[in-house]
Design an enzyme around this catalytic site. Structure first.
Site, PDB file in Angstrom:
ATOM      1  N   HIS A  14      12.776  -2.609  17.093  1.00  0.00           N
ATOM      2  CA  HIS A  14      13.753  -1.535  17.294  1.00  0.00           C
ATOM      3  C   HIS A  14      13.633  -0.961  18.706  1.00  0.00           C
ATOM      4  O   HIS A  14      12.583  -1.033  19.344  1.00  0.00           O
ATOM      5  CB  HIS A  14      13.582  -0.428  16.253  1.00  0.00           C
ATOM      6  N   GLU A  87       7.046  -0.656   7.996  1.00  0.00           N
ATOM      7  CA  GLU A  87       5.577  -0.621   8.004  1.00  0.00           C
ATOM      8  C   GLU A  87       4.950  -1.889   7.419  1.00  0.00           C
ATOM      9  O   GLU A  87       3.834  -1.857   6.906  1.00  0.00           O
ATOM     10  CB  GLU A  87       5.047   0.622   7.291  1.00  0.00           C
TER      11      GLU A  87
END
Length: 172
Positions: A14, A87
């Site tokens: 990202h 995550e």
């Protein structure tokens, strides 16, 4: 598609996120991140890879990154927003990629560090040109992506099975 034909995986971190007083999952892109996401999208378009599938984390910053990047592509692939990418460890990311249908020849995964960088390291048993050095030098910054190639069905994707063929970051 034949499983003997090379497949492409793009691991896309990202873009730069802002740090407002919100939960980590809800952090939006910073202004620089919005600019870098569009530049990364243009670079992905320049790669000529015809993406069949995009797997995107559900975090706000990854969704915003993909929304800006995909606008630059000549063809919008099917996009799946996948909670398991948030995550995720390299092993967890491989497990998600192993579920990819075999009619998909090229996929982009939009996720987070350290998982994305770790996955690029663990999958890339070999590297072409200076891609490995460029990736190592840059520490996989925000809005960067690694392009890997492998042959075989997606369920056979495992550590060392791919070749790192390119690495790009906005600072290049």
């Amino acid at each position: 598609m034949s499983v003997a034909e090379p497949r492409r995986i793009v691991l896309f971190r990202h873009a730069k996120a802002d740090w407002p007083d919100v939960a980590d999952h809800e952090r939006p892109l910073a202004e620089r991140g919005r600019k870098d996401a569009a530049v990364a999208g243009r670079r992905l378009a320049d790669s000529g890879i015809p993406f069949d599938l995009a797997l995107c984390s559900t975090a706000t910053r990854t969704r915003e990154t993909w929304k800006l990047a995909v606008q630059e592509l000549p063809h919008r692939p099917k996009t799946v927003y996948e909670e398991r990418l948030y995550e995720a460890s390299p092993g967890e990311l491989i497990a998600v990629l192993n579920e990819t249908p075999d009619d998909v020849s090229s996929a982009v995964l939009i996720g987070h560090n350290p998982g994305v960088h770790g996955l690029a390291d663990v999958l890339g048993g070999r590297a072409e040109g200076d891609a490995q050095q460029r990736m190592g030098r840059r520490e996989f910054p925000t809005a960067a992506f690694a392009v890997l190639s492998f042959t075989g069905p997606w369920k056979s994707l495992e550590p060392g099975a791919a070749t790192l063929v390119d690495f790009w970051s906005p600072s290049e």
